[in-house]
Design a protein around this motif. Structure first.
Motif, mmCIF file in Angstrom:
data_model
loop_
_atom_site.group_PDB
_atom_site.id
_atom_site.type_symbol
_atom_site.label_atom_id
_atom_site.label_comp_id
_atom_site.label_asym_id
_atom_site.label_seq_id
_atom_site.Cartn_x
_atom_site.Cartn_y
_atom_site.Cartn_z
ATOM 1 N N GLN A 92 -34.103 73.527 52.662
ATOM 2 C CA GLN A 92 -35.045 72.647 52.355
ATOM 3 C C GLN A 92 -36.369 73.175 52.051
ATOM 4 O O GLN A 92 -37.277 73.243 51.016
ATOM 5 C CB GLN A 92 -35.380 71.384 52.936
ATOM 6 C CG GLN A 92 -34.200 70.748 53.638
ATOM 7 C CD GLN A 92 -33.016 70.278 52.586
ATOM 8 O OE1 GLN A 92 -33.368 69.596 51.417
ATOM 9 N NE2 GLN A 92 -31.908 70.486 52.769
ATOM 10 N N LEU B 284 -34.816 80.366 42.434
ATOM 11 C CA LEU B 284 -34.848 80.027 41.059
ATOM 12 C C LEU B 284 -34.615 81.372 40.118
ATOM 13 O O LEU B 284 -34.235 81.482 39.132
ATOM 14 C CB LEU B 284 -35.825 79.166 40.626
ATOM 15 C CG LEU B 284 -35.902 77.701 41.304
ATOM 16 C CD1 LEU B 284 -36.805 77.054 40.573
ATOM 17 C CD2 LEU B 284 -34.534 77.039 41.198
ATOM 18 N N ARG C 134 -36.619 75.524 48.850
ATOM 19 C CA ARG C 134 -37.172 74.656 47.676
ATOM 20 C C ARG C 134 -38.578 74.564 47.287
ATOM 21 O O ARG C 134 -38.952 74.805 46.237
ATOM 22 C CB ARG C 134 -36.653 73.074 47.636
ATOM 23 C CG ARG C 134 -35.407 73.115 47.820
ATOM 24 C CD ARG C 134 -34.849 71.526 48.367
ATOM 25 N NE ARG C 134 -33.648 71.553 48.472
ATOM 26 C CZ ARG C 134 -33.031 70.770 47.663
ATOM 27 N NH1 ARG C 134 -33.690 70.225 46.600
ATOM 28 N NH2 ARG C 134 -31.416 70.670 47.422
ATOM 29 N N VAL C 135 -39.154 74.624 48.507
ATOM 30 C CA VAL C 135 -40.795 74.617 48.213
ATOM 31 C C VAL C 135 -41.457 75.920 47.621
ATOM 32 O O VAL C 135 -42.146 75.853 46.869
ATOM 33 C CB VAL C 135 -41.474 74.134 49.773
ATOM 34 C CG1 VAL C 135 -42.805 74.405 49.623
ATOM 35 C CG2 VAL C 135 -40.864 73.082 50.207
ATOM 36 N N ALA C 136 -40.851 76.864 48.146
ATOM 37 C CA ALA C 136 -41.420 78.205 47.229
ATOM 38 C C ALA C 136 -40.594 78.495 46.103
ATOM 39 O O ALA C 136 -41.102 79.274 45.292
ATOM 40 C CB ALA C 136 -41.060 79.480 48.337
ATOM 41 N N ALA C 137 -39.287 78.070 46.166
ATOM 42 C CA ALA C 137 -38.631 78.238 44.645
ATOM 43 C C ALA C 137 -38.106 79.312 44.395
ATOM 44 O O ALA C 137 -37.888 79.516 43.274
ATOM 45 C CB ALA C 137 -39.235 77.319 43.657
ATOM 46 N N ALA D 93 -34.207 72.804 38.139
ATOM 47 C CA ALA D 93 -35.094 73.957 38.683
ATOM 48 C C ALA D 93 -36.309 73.126 39.133
ATOM 49 O O ALA D 93 -36.955 73.352 40.136
ATOM 50 C CB ALA D 93 -35.350 74.871 37.641
ATOM 51 N N SER D 94 -36.636 71.904 38.463
ATOM 52 C CA SER D 94 -37.916 71.198 38.903
ATOM 53 C C SER D 94 -37.606 70.623 40.427
ATOM 54 O O SER D 94 -38.614 70.423 41.074
ATOM 55 C CB SER D 94 -38.106 69.936 37.837
ATOM 56 O OG SER D 94 -37.168 69.151 38.006
ATOM 57 N N ARG D 95 -36.366 70.598 40.860
ATOM 58 C CA ARG D 95 -36.180 70.135 42.317
ATOM 59 C C ARG D 95 -35.770 71.401 42.962
ATOM 60 O O ARG D 95 -35.290 71.133 44.262
ATOM 61 C CB ARG D 95 -34.956 69.100 42.353
ATOM 62 C CG ARG D 95 -35.215 67.736 42.107
ATOM 63 C CD ARG D 95 -36.420 67.390 41.052
ATOM 64 N NE ARG D 95 -36.623 65.874 40.878
ATOM 65 C CZ ARG D 95 -37.752 65.544 40.233
ATOM 66 N NH1 ARG D 95 -38.605 66.511 39.424
ATOM 67 N NH2 ARG D 95 -37.955 64.387 40.129
ATOM 68 N N LEU E 213 -26.639 66.391 40.223
ATOM 69 C CA LEU E 213 -27.868 66.489 40.190
ATOM 70 C C LEU E 213 -28.665 65.617 41.245
ATOM 71 O O LEU E 213 -29.503 65.804 42.041
ATOM 72 C CB LEU E 213 -28.534 65.739 38.735
ATOM 73 C CG LEU E 213 -30.156 66.118 38.684
ATOM 74 C CD1 LEU E 213 -30.500 67.395 38.946
ATOM 75 C CD2 LEU E 213 -30.455 65.671 37.099
ATOM 76 N N ILE F 276 -30.819 66.664 44.249
ATOM 77 C CA ILE F 276 -32.252 65.977 44.491
ATOM 78 C C ILE F 276 -32.313 65.431 46.107
ATOM 79 O O ILE F 276 -33.293 65.515 46.527
ATOM 80 C CB ILE F 276 -32.319 64.601 43.420
ATOM 81 C CG1 ILE F 276 -32.540 65.366 42.057
ATOM 82 C CG2 ILE F 276 -33.641 63.631 43.947
ATOM 83 C CD1 ILE F 276 -32.856 64.135 40.892
ATOM 84 N N ALA G 264 -30.856 72.128 33.065
ATOM 85 C CA ALA G 264 -31.143 73.339 33.715
ATOM 86 C C ALA G 264 -32.760 73.187 34.377
ATOM 87 O O ALA G 264 -32.966 73.416 35.578
ATOM 88 C CB ALA G 264 -31.158 74.479 33.237
ATOM 89 N N SER G 265 -33.641 72.895 33.485
ATOM 90 C CA SER G 265 -35.080 72.866 34.130
ATOM 91 C C SER G 265 -35.117 71.638 35.064
ATOM 92 O O SER G 265 -36.007 71.714 35.982
ATOM 93 C CB SER G 265 -35.848 72.105 32.694
ATOM 94 O OG SER G 265 -35.850 73.522 31.937
ATOM 95 N N ALA G 266 -34.395 70.460 34.812
ATOM 96 C CA ALA G 266 -34.401 69.497 35.723
ATOM 97 C C ALA G 266 -33.964 69.929 37.324
ATOM 98 O O ALA G 266 -34.656 69.563 38.306
ATOM 99 C CB ALA G 266 -33.581 68.173 35.157
#
Lengths: 145, 742
Positions: B494, B503, B497-500, B251-253, B210, B214, B247-249
């Motif tokens: 990178q 996921l 990740r901003v648009a995600a 996804a949060s990143r 993780l 991150i 999993a949510s953690a």
């Protein structure tokens, strides 16, 4: 700009860049190498906001994936939670790491300090299950090695 | 007891290194339909699950609880309750029942019921259902990139080659945990040299994993293992809640997450509770979906060989892939760990996933030799790439790997090794020498590379974590060193990740950073002509293998120099009883100049004539123009021969000894193995033909037999025969010829 439509606006980065912002409020177009060189952006900017993750949750729900939507909803709440808190909550949720009170305390903190009610409810649900299945610790973390 | 030498030979085969056993259900050593698997049941009260697969709520273990709380849809449960198992099984293979309807129904099925229904399908039905239920439209593949020396230059070069070969994801791991940050950096930089947008991960312990994510050093994670019984889950130091939180953690990143499960892990861990592998895997998969994972890697994975020890093991593994797809999960379908020593057996197993296509046909194709595979993987490795590509071409199936010329491979490997060398220099990590770079480009495996200072390397790895060196720092380092495009690509990762968007289920990144997932590129297979098919530009790309040969070059022969055969006129019927006709085909020593075995026609003709003379008969050369078939060439020659005996000879070297009173397709002796004939063989053919003519006793010419000659030379045979056939003049009479030697 039209309102967000989870059925048609995916991928957000390509279809609705107007809705995507970094935590510091920058748009995708501003995240270029020139900005990185001058230090105008850094790793803290290269993350999804809670709002973006909530939109992804809505997209998942609209695509018929309620559990993925729930997970992305929790992710949205965790977006602004510090890394060390996230790692600590993960550890606390591992088997026999926490007492019932410790899990409750985490749920409280998540709900009130981090505005993460969904994650808090999830931790409380775990606490009930762990109590039933003997997965709680009987000694507080501080009293253990 | 006497043992045949055939049995002894079989006992020496690779297959026999493996242990096959009868099912032993009490140990969980049963592939599917275990005698102790529970009867499916599902009872809801007011929308709440109060009984699951025979177990009342009070007796639920953590998996039951989690699935009951998050994995069952009451509406779908009502729909499913009204249907018999056989009807649901039928719908799985009914081309007119759409994927969405089956996915909706799956939310009303319990683990025991999913397993039971999947087990009703035979292998071809399983494959068909999997093809229909795959999440993403286009199949893809994942690569393993590791090496025993943890050489960053080699990791980067291999990652670049994997990316250039079309892998959508690249996974590394470590021998020593503290290497993780450096390995993650090496494949991150290397992969983006090969193709921007390839997603990478470094598989290590969850917290460290993780942390790497991150810091932006990885883009996805599939370390989240789940198990089908509570004791195994707890031994894995997790619960469904901790995994779901993790999993949510991730996804949060903005990090893509995939869970891992697979048949046999519970039996191996000693806690199968007497249940079948498929049932326990169905429990895993229900928990995976309930946890909100977008996908799973399953299909045996590291315990695949245990499932394959059992009757029906291969079928059970395909069934577990099917259940995962049915539950609407992205599937990375195993085929990474070594399934069998036997190339035949492991490839037979592979076809279950390869032909239908899965989201990732393997969970890790070893792009380096399996010696360097640190996952215990390497079921297919760098040595097998040409086979993989050829099988894709044979079936016209896209299993996610693209051909790459050696020139391109070397170029991307070199640049990637240079890029990671620059990153190490810029970040003041231990030097990567020019020698390491050069060797990484052409190495077979890490044994070809020098040893590094491991203490200094792991200290640098610690610095990455301590100082929070991240993806942006790697991008900046590359930019400073002049690798601007690679820096852009890492920044692009990178930005994802901003648009995600990655996921969402089954997301990969295509050309131009286009995210393709089950949301915007869903599998739309609805029968023949629909869904993803390997066609158009992609088919052109995948079929053009570097080792493919231009057919025009195969039948090309050096035709310089004048033909040495002089035409004396139309051939008449011979009158000499000691005469043997050597009848040659239309292109012999004219358009074509040598046999398929490379013997010059002139030498072949001379050898036959010498053999005829040696036995006391007289050779006479005739060209048959009306046919390119050796039987008719020989028979036409025999009809002109004073003795009634002729040798028929095609340009490719196939020969026959014929007699005028035989039917054309009959013969005295036929020499079909042209590639194996030598000049001595042709002399012997001449001698035998003479002996037939002179009514002497004849022992047939001994011939070699090579059953692989046909497979090896059938294309060339066809092309040479086509050249001869083109020279046919249908109405022409045979010509009398003389061989004039220089």
């Amino acid at each position: 700009m039209p309102a967000f439509d989870p059925r048609t606006d995916y991928p957000l980065g390509a279809r609705r860049p107007d809705l995507v912002r970094t935590p510091s409020g920058l748009s995708l177009g501003e995240l270029d190498l020139a900005a990185l060189r001058t230090g105008r952006i850094g790793s803290a900017d290269l993350r999804a906001t809670g709002e973006t993750l909530r939109r992804q949750a809505e997209i998942a729900a609209a695509a018929g994936r309620p559990q993925l939507a729930d997970s992305l909803g929790r992710a949205a709440e965790l977006a602004s939670v510090p890394d060390d808190v996230i790692l600590a909550v993960y550890t606390a949720l591992r088997p026999r790491r926490s007492t019932a009170d410790e899990l409750d305390a985490w749920a409280e903190r998540l709900e009130h300090e981090h505005a993460a009610p969904g994650v808090a409810a999830f931790v409380r649900e775990a606490r009930v299950a762990y109590a039933e299945r003997g997965l709680l610790s009987h000694a507080p973390t501080g009293a253990r090695r | 007891m006497s043992v045949s030498r055939r049995a002894e030979a079989r006992a020496e085969r690779e297959l026999r290194r493996e242990t096959l056993i009868e099912a032993s259900a009490e140990l969980g050593l049963v592939a599917l339909n275990g005698p102790a698997d529970p009867e499916p049941s599902l009872v809801l009260e007011g929308g709440r699950v109060v009984e699951l697969d025979g177990r009342p709520e009070a007796a639920f273990d953590v998996i039951d609880r989690f699935v009951a709380a998050h994995g069952i849809d009451p509406g779908a449960a009502a729909e499913a309750a009204a249907l018999a198992d056989g009807e649901i099984a039928r719908r799985l293979v009914d081309v007119d029942v759409p994927r969405e309807a089956l996915v909706r129904l799956s939310a009303g099925l319990t683990p025991a019921r999913l397993a039971r229904i999947a087990a009703m399908l035979d292998p071809v039905e399983l494959m068909f259902a999997l093809k229909k239920l795959r999440a993403r439209r286009r199949p893809a593949n994942q690569a393993h990139v590791t090496n025993r020396k943890e050489s960053p230059a080699l990791l980067a070069a291999d990652a670049a080659e994997a990316a250039a070969r079309g892998f959508a994801e690249i996974e590394t791991t470590v021998g020593v945990a503290r290497y993780a940050p450096l390995n993650a950096i090496a494949i991150l930089a290397g992969s983006q040299v090969g193709r921007p947008g390839v997603l990478t991960q470094c598989s290590v312990e969850e917290r460290r994993n993780l942390q790497l994510g991150i810091q932006g050093l990885t883009a996805y994670s599939e370390t989240l293992s789940v198990y089908g019984t509570e004791p195994c889950f707890v031994d894995g130091d997790d619960t469904p809640w901790s995994k779901a939180f993790l999993a949510s953690a991730y996804a949060s990143r903005g990090i893509k997450v995939r869970f891992t499960s697979g048949a046999g892990s519970e039996a191996l861990m000693g806690h199968a509770q007497g249940c079948s592998m498929l049932y326990l895997e169905a429990r895993c998969l229900c928990a995976v979906r309930a946890a909100g994972s977008q996908g799973v890697q399953n299909g045996g994975i590291s315990t695949v060989a245990l499932a394959l020890a059992l009757p029906g093991g291969t079928r059970a593994i395909l069934a577990e892939n099917l259940i995962a797809a049915w539950l609407d999960l992205e599937v990375a379908s195993g085929n990474d760990a070594i399934a069998s020593h036997s190339p035949i057996r492991k490839t037979a197993k592979l076809m279950g996933q390869f032909l239908p296509g899965t989201d990732f046909v393997t969970s890790g194709y070893s792009v380096m030799p399996r010696y360097d595979n640190m996952f215990g993987g390497g079921n297919y490795d760098s040595d097998d790439l040409d086979e993989w590509l050829t099988i894709q071409r044979d079936w016209q199936v896209d299993a996610g790997i693209e051909p790459l010329s050696e020139e391109e491979a070397v170029a991307v490997r070199e640049r990637a090794a240079r890029a990671v060398q620059a990153v190490f220099a810029e970040l003041e990590f231990p030097e990567i020498t020019d020698e390491e770079v050069a060797l990484a480009v052409t190495a077979r495996d890490s044994r070809d590379l020098p040893d590094r200072d491991r203490a200094a390397d792991v200290a640098a790895g610690d610095r990455v974590l301590d100082e929070g060196i991240g993806g942006v720092d790697v991008a900046l380092a590359l930019d400073r060193a002049g690798f601007t495009d690679v820096a852009e690509a890492i920044l692009g990762l990178q930005r994802l990740r901003v648009a995600a968007d990655t996921l969402q289920t089954a997301a990969i990144v295509g050309p131009g950073w286009a995210v393709e997932s089950a949301v915007n590129d869903p599998n739309d297979y609805r029968g023949p002509g629909s869904g993803y098919r390997l066609e158009g530009e992609r088919w052109k790309l995948l079929r053009a293998l570097p080792h493919e040969v231009d057919p025009a070059t195969l039948a090309l022969q050096d035709r310089s120099g004048e033909p040495k055969l002089v035409v004396r006129g139309e051939a008449g019927a011979g009158t000499q009883p000691d005469e043997v006709v050597i009848a040659i085909g239309p292109a012999f020593l004219d358009r074509l100049r040598e046999t398929i075995g490379g013997l010059p026609h002139e030498a072949v003709l001379t050898a036959i004539a010498d053999g005829v003379r040696a036995e006391g008969a007289r050779p006479r050369i005739v060209r048959v123009l009306r046919s390119s078939d050796v039987a008719f060439i020989g028979h036409d020659g025999a009809a002109l021969s004073g003795s009634g005996i002729a040798v028929g000879l095609q340009s490719k070297g196939t020969a026959v000894i014929h007699r005028a009173d035989l039917q054309p397709l009959d013969n005295l002796e036929l020499f079909g193995m042209a590639p194996l004939l030598t000049l001595e063989s042709y002399r012997a053919i001449g001698r035998n033909a003479a002996a037939y003519a002179l009514a002497q006793p004849v022992g047939p010419v001994p011939v070699e037999l090579d059953n692989f000659a046909r497979a090896k030379l059938i294309v060339k045979t066809t092309l040479l025969h086509a050249a001869e056939t083109e020279e046919i003049d249908p109405g022409a009479r045979p010509l009398e010829l003389a061989l004039e030697l220089a």
